[in-house]
Scaffold this active site. Structure first.
Site, PDB file in Angstrom:
ATOM      1  N   ARG A  15       0.837  -1.206   0.000  1.00  0.00           N
ATOM      2  CA  ARG A  15       0.000   0.000   0.000  1.00  0.00           C
ATOM      3  C   ARG A  15       0.876   1.262   0.000  1.00  0.00           C
ATOM      4  NH1 ARG A  15      -0.521   4.630   2.639  1.00  0.00           N
ATOM      5  NH2 ARG A  15      -0.164   3.563   4.626  1.00  0.00           N
ATOM      6  N   ASP A  16       1.648   1.453   1.059  1.00  0.00           N
ATOM      7  CA  ASP A  16       2.423   2.688   1.207  1.00  0.00           C
ATOM      8  C   ASP A  16       3.533   2.775   0.156  1.00  0.00           C
ATOM      9  OD1 ASP A  16       3.258   5.058   2.308  1.00  0.00           O
ATOM     10  OD2 ASP A  16       3.469   4.300   4.335  1.00  0.00           O
ATOM     11  N   HIS A 206       4.240   3.697  12.948  1.00  0.00           N
ATOM     12  CA  HIS A 206       4.462   3.739  11.498  1.00  0.00           C
ATOM     13  C   HIS A 206       5.475   4.861  11.280  1.00  0.00           C
ATOM     14  CE1 HIS A 206       2.823   3.552   7.228  1.00  0.00           C
ATOM     15  NE2 HIS A 206       3.386   4.758   7.216  1.00  0.00           N
ATOM     16  N   HIS A 208       8.474   6.879   9.267  1.00  0.00           N
ATOM     17  CA  HIS A 208       9.182   7.203   8.025  1.00  0.00           C
ATOM     18  C   HIS A 208      10.566   7.751   8.360  1.00  0.00           C
ATOM     19  CE1 HIS A 208       6.276   6.661   4.653  1.00  0.00           C
ATOM     20  NE2 HIS A 208       5.437   6.561   5.666  1.00  0.00           N
ATOM     21  N   CYS A 239       7.950   9.902  -1.351  1.00  0.00           N
ATOM     22  CA  CYS A 239       7.339  10.867  -2.259  1.00  0.00           C
ATOM     23  C   CYS A 239       7.337  10.349  -3.699  1.00  0.00           C
ATOM     24  CB  CYS A 239       8.122  12.175  -2.182  1.00  0.00           C
ATOM     25  SG  CYS A 239       7.470  13.424  -3.270  1.00  0.00           S
ATOM     26  N   ASN A 248       9.774   4.215   4.280  1.00  0.00           N
ATOM     27  CA  ASN A 248       9.465   3.577   5.556  1.00  0.00           C
ATOM     28  C   ASN A 248      10.702   2.885   6.112  1.00  0.00           C
ATOM     29  OD1 ASN A 248       6.303   3.376   6.069  1.00  0.00           O
ATOM     30  ND2 ASN A 248       6.642   3.333   3.868  1.00  0.00           N
TER      31      ASN A 248
HETATM   32 ZN    ZN Z   1       3.468   5.909   5.476  1.00  0.00          ZN
END
Ligand code: ZN
Length: 317
Positions: A15-16, A206, A208, A239, A248
């Site tokens: 997903r991310d 979560h 980053h 990005c 991540n």
């Molecule tokens: Zn994220």
């Protein structure tokens, strides 16, 4: 060092990670990577997001992907931002909804195009839909440790969102450092306060790595009592316009460090490294993960007697 025997890893690369790419990765390639993740021992996967395909075309295959995921032994999660997304996700057969709300008004409007109050109101419709279908709701709070529009985010603003999820029966809340603005002090303070204030709730971090603090933040969270972490294969995510920007925490980096500390992750390090190498081939650029380049802590690998793990790793470089 007081560390737990084991922790949970939520894999968010499908997903991310895929959402952060400029182009669309074919569904078959996504499923191939998810298959490798499952074979490596990953149990909880945020596989996609049910949002407008116009807003996030990279995940336009959400329903198809969900229908083709393996069903046994894994938790299949999907991110949603409103009731429509939740209904679509439930219809597609998810096990877990991840409902995202930002802790800053500006970020919530930019991210999901409505006010925080409206997002909270949506919860009153989303929780019953989930409950009727036996689906778990995981709350997710974006920009919990700092917002690129607003700067500092008061802990009370994050806490009141946790409260909204908690009182509706969410068993788990994700605290997201969406753009890597946290430091260990902020993580330590918030994790300790929330674990004390919301008994029985699982808090997932979560993190980053935009400012290089993600692994330090994970360690601070672990020592403060967090027992669940979102990670992404190869450290993918970030990005869409900056392919090499830090994303991540890399799953294999976290597995390497925690297993060496005696903290069980349930994930096989060599298999997860191979999955990261495979993901690099799929996306076609170098991923930020470190252990996929250096290999595990094996003397034969470090002495150059075993083959490289990453296609880009060179002896002596
Ligand atoms: Zn994220």
């Amino acid at each position: 060092m007081h560390t737990p025997d084991k922790i949970d890893i939520r894999e968010v690369s499908p997903r991310d990670g895929f959402q952060s790419l400029a182009g669309f990765i074919p569904t078959d390639h996504k499923l191939h990577i998810i298959d490798l993740l499952v074979r490596a021992g990953v149990k909880e996967i945020e596989a996609t997001s049910f949002v407008s395909p116009k807003a996030v075309p990279q995940l336009k295959d959400a329903a198809e992907l969900m229908s083709r995921l393996p069903r046994q032994d894994i938790v299949r999660a999907a991110l949603v931002a409103n009731l429509r997304g939740a209904q679509d996700a439930v219809a597609a057969g998810v096990d877990q909804l991840v409902m995202v709300i930002s802790a800053s008004e500006a970020h919530n409007r930019a991210n999901v195009r409505c006010s925080i109050a409206q997002s909270v109101k949506n919860l009153d419709a989303i929780f019953p839909v989930a409950r009727e279908n036996g689906v778990v709701v995981n709350g997710a709070i974006a920009v919990a440790f700092g917002c690129p529009y607003q700067g500092d985010v008061p802990e009370g603003d994050v806490s009141s969102l946790v409260q909204e999820f908690y009182e509706r029966g969410a068993s788990s809340v994700i605290l997201a450092d969406t753009t890597g603005m946290a430091s260990p002090r902020r993580i330590d303070g918030m994790v300790r306060t929330f674990i004390h204030g919301f008994p029985g709730c699982r808090f997932t971090l979560h993190l980053h790595n935009n400012r290089g603090t993600a692994m330090a933040n994970l360690l601070a969270g672990l020592l403060a009592g967090a027992r669940s972490f979102d990670t992404a294969l190869g450290g993918i995510g970030g990005c869409p316009n900056v392919p090499l920007a830090a994303g991540n925490l890399a799953t294999e980096d976290v597995v390497f460090m925690l297993e060496d500390m005696g903290v069980e992750t349930g994930i096989d390090l060599e298999k997860i490294i191979q999955a990261a190498v495979e993901l690099e081939k799929v996306v076609g650029f170098t991923l930020p993960g470190q252990v996929m380049k250096s290999g595990p802590r094996l003397a034969r690998v470090m002495a150059g007697l075993e083959p490289c793990y990453s296609s880009r790793r060179r002896a002596g470089r």
